[in-house]
Write a protein that holds these residues in place. Structure first.
Motif, PDB file in Angstrom:
ATOM      1  N   GLN A 212     -27.512  -1.367  56.600  1.00  0.00           N
ATOM      2  CA  GLN A 212     -26.270  -0.517  56.844  1.00  0.00           C
ATOM      3  C   GLN A 212     -25.423  -1.905  56.135  1.00  0.00           C
ATOM      4  O   GLN A 212     -25.944  -3.105  55.907  1.00  0.00           O
ATOM      5  N   LEU A 213     -24.654  -0.875  55.566  1.00  0.00           N
ATOM      6  CA  LEU A 213     -23.184  -1.840  55.371  1.00  0.00           C
ATOM      7  C   LEU A 213     -22.095  -1.157  55.563  1.00  0.00           C
ATOM      8  O   LEU A 213     -21.663  -0.233  56.040  1.00  0.00           O
ATOM      9  N   LEU A 214     -21.505  -2.834  55.643  1.00  0.00           N
ATOM     10  CA  LEU A 214     -19.982  -2.409  56.517  1.00  0.00           C
ATOM     11  C   LEU A 214     -18.622  -3.274  55.785  1.00  0.00           C
ATOM     12  O   LEU A 214     -18.857  -4.284  55.389  1.00  0.00           O
ATOM     13  N   GLU A 215     -18.246  -2.535  54.996  1.00  0.00           N
ATOM     14  CA  GLU A 215     -17.221  -2.825  54.329  1.00  0.00           C
ATOM     15  C   GLU A 215     -15.759  -3.388  55.293  1.00  0.00           C
ATOM     16  O   GLU A 215     -15.600  -3.314  56.505  1.00  0.00           O
ATOM     17  N   SER A 216     -14.700  -4.676  54.515  1.00  0.00           N
ATOM     18  CA  SER A 216     -13.627  -3.995  55.111  1.00  0.00           C
ATOM     19  C   SER A 216     -12.432  -5.323  53.817  1.00  0.00           C
ATOM     20  O   SER A 216     -13.332  -5.047  52.694  1.00  0.00           O
ATOM     21  N   GLY A 217     -11.124  -5.544  54.109  1.00  0.00           N
ATOM     22  CA  GLY A 217     -10.594  -5.842  53.831  1.00  0.00           C
ATOM     23  C   GLY A 217      -9.375  -4.596  52.604  1.00  0.00           C
ATOM     24  O   GLY A 217      -8.398  -5.629  51.656  1.00  0.00           O
ATOM     25  N   GLY A 218      -9.712  -3.523  53.091  1.00  0.00           N
ATOM     26  CA  GLY A 218      -8.763  -2.610  52.258  1.00  0.00           C
ATOM     27  C   GLY A 218      -7.628  -2.840  53.047  1.00  0.00           C
ATOM     28  O   GLY A 218      -6.599  -3.552  54.499  1.00  0.00           O
ATOM     29  N   GLY A 219      -6.587  -2.063  52.601  1.00  0.00           N
ATOM     30  CA  GLY A 219      -4.819  -1.715  53.302  1.00  0.00           C
ATOM     31  C   GLY A 219      -3.997  -1.108  52.530  1.00  0.00           C
ATOM     32  O   GLY A 219      -4.407  -0.944  51.657  1.00  0.00           O
ATOM     33  N   LEU A 220      -2.891  -1.231  52.232  1.00  0.00           N
ATOM     34  CA  LEU A 220      -1.998  -1.001  51.853  1.00  0.00           C
ATOM     35  C   LEU A 220      -1.176  -2.512  50.539  1.00  0.00           C
ATOM     36  O   LEU A 220      -0.545  -2.975  51.432  1.00  0.00           O
ATOM     37  N   VAL A 221      -1.148  -2.407  49.664  1.00  0.00           N
ATOM     38  CA  VAL A 221      -0.812  -3.307  49.030  1.00  0.00           C
ATOM     39  C   VAL A 221       0.509  -2.403  47.920  1.00  0.00           C
ATOM     40  O   VAL A 221      -0.194  -1.149  47.526  1.00  0.00           O
ATOM     41  N   GLN A 222       1.414  -3.508  47.206  1.00  0.00           N
ATOM     42  CA  GLN A 222       2.798  -2.436  46.438  1.00  0.00           C
ATOM     43  C   GLN A 222       1.991  -2.875  44.735  1.00  0.00           C
ATOM     44  O   GLN A 222       0.626  -3.789  45.165  1.00  0.00           O
ATOM     45  N   ALA A 223       2.241  -2.080  44.140  1.00  0.00           N
ATOM     46  CA  ALA A 223       1.847  -2.188  42.591  1.00  0.00           C
ATOM     47  C   ALA A 223       1.574  -3.716  42.259  1.00  0.00           C
ATOM     48  O   ALA A 223       3.383  -3.804  42.714  1.00  0.00           O
TER      49      ALA A 223
ATOM     50  N   ALA B 117     -28.057   2.908  36.982  1.00  0.00           N
ATOM     51  CA  ALA B 117     -27.510   3.657  36.902  1.00  0.00           C
ATOM     52  C   ALA B 117     -26.110   4.239  37.763  1.00  0.00           C
ATOM     53  O   ALA B 117     -27.232   3.676  38.581  1.00  0.00           O
ATOM     54  N   PRO B 118     -25.706   4.100  38.105  1.00  0.00           N
ATOM     55  CA  PRO B 118     -25.028   5.112  39.403  1.00  0.00           C
ATOM     56  C   PRO B 118     -26.159   5.395  39.763  1.00  0.00           C
ATOM     57  O   PRO B 118     -25.807   5.660  41.479  1.00  0.00           O
ATOM     58  N   SER B 119     -26.460   6.295  38.999  1.00  0.00           N
ATOM     59  CA  SER B 119     -28.230   7.053  40.381  1.00  0.00           C
ATOM     60  C   SER B 119     -28.710   6.705  41.053  1.00  0.00           C
ATOM     61  O   SER B 119     -29.144   6.857  42.135  1.00  0.00           O
ATOM     62  N   ASP B 120     -28.998   4.891  40.910  1.00  0.00           N
ATOM     63  CA  ASP B 120     -30.197   4.224  41.557  1.00  0.00           C
ATOM     64  C   ASP B 120     -29.170   3.574  42.694  1.00  0.00           C
ATOM     65  O   ASP B 120     -30.276   3.268  43.821  1.00  0.00           O
ATOM     66  N   TYR B 121     -27.858   3.848  43.083  1.00  0.00           N
ATOM     67  CA  TYR B 121     -27.217   3.130  44.214  1.00  0.00           C
ATOM     68  C   TYR B 121     -27.550   4.608  45.193  1.00  0.00           C
ATOM     69  O   TYR B 121     -27.189   5.388  45.319  1.00  0.00           O
ATOM     70  N   GLY B 122     -28.129   3.798  45.999  1.00  0.00           N
ATOM     71  CA  GLY B 122     -28.699   5.598  47.714  1.00  0.00           C
ATOM     72  C   GLY B 122     -28.337   4.991  49.160  1.00  0.00           C
ATOM     73  O   GLY B 122     -28.342   5.666  49.661  1.00  0.00           O
ATOM     74  N   TYR B 123     -27.727   3.564  48.679  1.00  0.00           N
ATOM     75  CA  TYR B 123     -27.654   3.137  50.233  1.00  0.00           C
ATOM     76  C   TYR B 123     -25.968   2.764  49.920  1.00  0.00           C
ATOM     77  O   TYR B 123     -25.299   2.370  49.212  1.00  0.00           O
ATOM     78  N   TRP B 124     -25.791   3.777  51.348  1.00  0.00           N
ATOM     79  CA  TRP B 124     -23.694   3.844  51.326  1.00  0.00           C
ATOM     80  C   TRP B 124     -22.552   2.988  52.805  1.00  0.00           C
ATOM     81  O   TRP B 124     -24.000   2.682  53.610  1.00  0.00           O
ATOM     82  N   GLY B 125     -22.119   2.361  52.808  1.00  0.00           N
ATOM     83  CA  GLY B 125     -21.051   1.439  54.014  1.00  0.00           C
ATOM     84  C   GLY B 125     -19.938   3.040  54.376  1.00  0.00           C
ATOM     85  O   GLY B 125     -20.279   4.131  53.255  1.00  0.00           O
ATOM     86  N   GLN B 126     -18.883   3.132  55.387  1.00  0.00           N
ATOM     87  CA  GLN B 126     -18.197   4.049  55.406  1.00  0.00           C
ATOM     88  C   GLN B 126     -17.650   3.675  54.875  1.00  0.00           C
ATOM     89  O   GLN B 126     -16.326   5.226  54.782  1.00  0.00           O
ATOM     90  N   GLY B 127     -17.018   3.098  53.935  1.00  0.00           N
ATOM     91  CA  GLY B 127     -14.991   2.731  53.134  1.00  0.00           C
ATOM     92  C   GLY B 127     -14.268   2.025  53.330  1.00  0.00           C
ATOM     93  O   GLY B 127     -14.519   2.207  54.914  1.00  0.00           O
ATOM     94  N   THR B 128     -13.427   1.954  52.800  1.00  0.00           N
ATOM     95  CA  THR B 128     -12.697   1.674  52.888  1.00  0.00           C
ATOM     96  C   THR B 128     -11.475   1.518  52.218  1.00  0.00           C
ATOM     97  O   THR B 128     -11.781   1.907  51.231  1.00  0.00           O
ATOM     98  N   GLN B 129     -10.069   2.377  52.671  1.00  0.00           N
ATOM     99  CA  GLN B 129      -8.683   2.229  52.302  1.00  0.00           C
ATOM    100  C   GLN B 129      -8.106   1.567  51.664  1.00  0.00           C
ATOM    101  O   GLN B 129      -8.058   0.552  52.402  1.00  0.00           O
ATOM    102  N   VAL B 130      -7.582   2.010  50.319  1.00  0.00           N
ATOM    103  CA  VAL B 130      -7.020   0.958  49.159  1.00  0.00           C
ATOM    104  C   VAL B 130      -5.882   1.471  49.601  1.00  0.00           C
ATOM    105  O   VAL B 130      -6.135   2.744  48.603  1.00  0.00           O
ATOM    106  N   THR B 131      -4.652   1.737  48.910  1.00  0.00           N
ATOM    107  CA  THR B 131      -3.700   2.275  48.825  1.00  0.00           C
ATOM    108  C   THR B 131      -2.349   1.176  48.514  1.00  0.00           C
ATOM    109  O   THR B 131      -2.278   0.866  49.022  1.00  0.00           O
ATOM    110  N   VAL B 132      -2.860   1.758  47.627  1.00  0.00           N
ATOM    111  CA  VAL B 132      -1.462   0.998  46.253  1.00  0.00           C
ATOM    112  C   VAL B 132       0.116   1.434  46.152  1.00  0.00           C
ATOM    113  O   VAL B 132       0.021   2.988  45.559  1.00  0.00           O
ATOM    114  N   SER B 133       0.943   1.014  46.013  1.00  0.00           N
ATOM    115  CA  SER B 133       2.314   2.110  46.370  1.00  0.00           C
ATOM    116  C   SER B 133       2.520   1.652  45.591  1.00  0.00           C
ATOM    117  O   SER B 133       3.255   0.345  44.796  1.00  0.00           O
ATOM    118  N   SER B 134       3.545   2.144  44.615  1.00  0.00           N
ATOM    119  CA  SER B 134       4.270   2.088  43.455  1.00  0.00           C
ATOM    120  C   SER B 134       6.072   1.173  43.684  1.00  0.00           C
ATOM    121  O   SER B 134       6.503   0.899  44.898  1.00  0.00           O
TER     122      SER B 134
END
Length: 124
Positions: free
Chosen positions: A3-14, A107-124
């Motif tokens: 199990q992999l659990l990401e955190s820390g994403g969010g909305l940030v200015q450029a 290689a990227p193909s070596d990675y086979g375990y994944w978290g659910q993802g966290t959204q990062v949004t960068v505003s201009s």
């Protein structure tokens, strides 16, 4: 089971910064390489950075080199992605990933375990 659990994403200015964290459980975290990927809308999931089992080796794609830093704390079963000087084109869902069988970045193909993802949004 991993199990992999990401955190820390969010909305940030450029130009701003974010620090992503990923806590792992279910396997010997310190024995395997870890990585970060991202997927923007309508695009494939792309490798960003990888770190070897002991943190001695790191690798980055050119687009984030010098701005992003991957690190790990094996005592906490956690891998981090420090993101500085963020740009609107960094907007994506960011995924933590574990290598299926290697201590080294590989290689990227070596990675086979994944978290659910966290959204990062960068505003201009």
């Amino acid at each position: 089971q991993v199990q992999l659990l990401e955190s820390g994403g969010g909305l940030v200015q450029a130009g701003g910064s974010l620090r992503l964290s990923c806590v792992a459980s279910g396997r010997r975290f310190g024995s395997f390489a870890m990585g970060w990927f991202r997927q923007a809308p309508g695009k494939e999931r792309d490798f960003l950075a990888g770190i070897s089992w002991n943190g001695a080796d790191t690798r980055y794609v050119d687009s984030v080199k010098g701005r992003f830093t991957i690190s790990r704390d094996n005592a906490k079963n956690t891998v981090y992605l420090q993101m500085n000087s963020l740009k609107p084109e960094d907007t994506a869902v960011y995924y933590c990933a574990g290598s299926r069988y290697s201590r080294y970045v590989g290689a990227p193909s070596d990675y086979g375990y994944w978290g659910q993802g966290t959204q990062v949004t960068v505003s201009s």
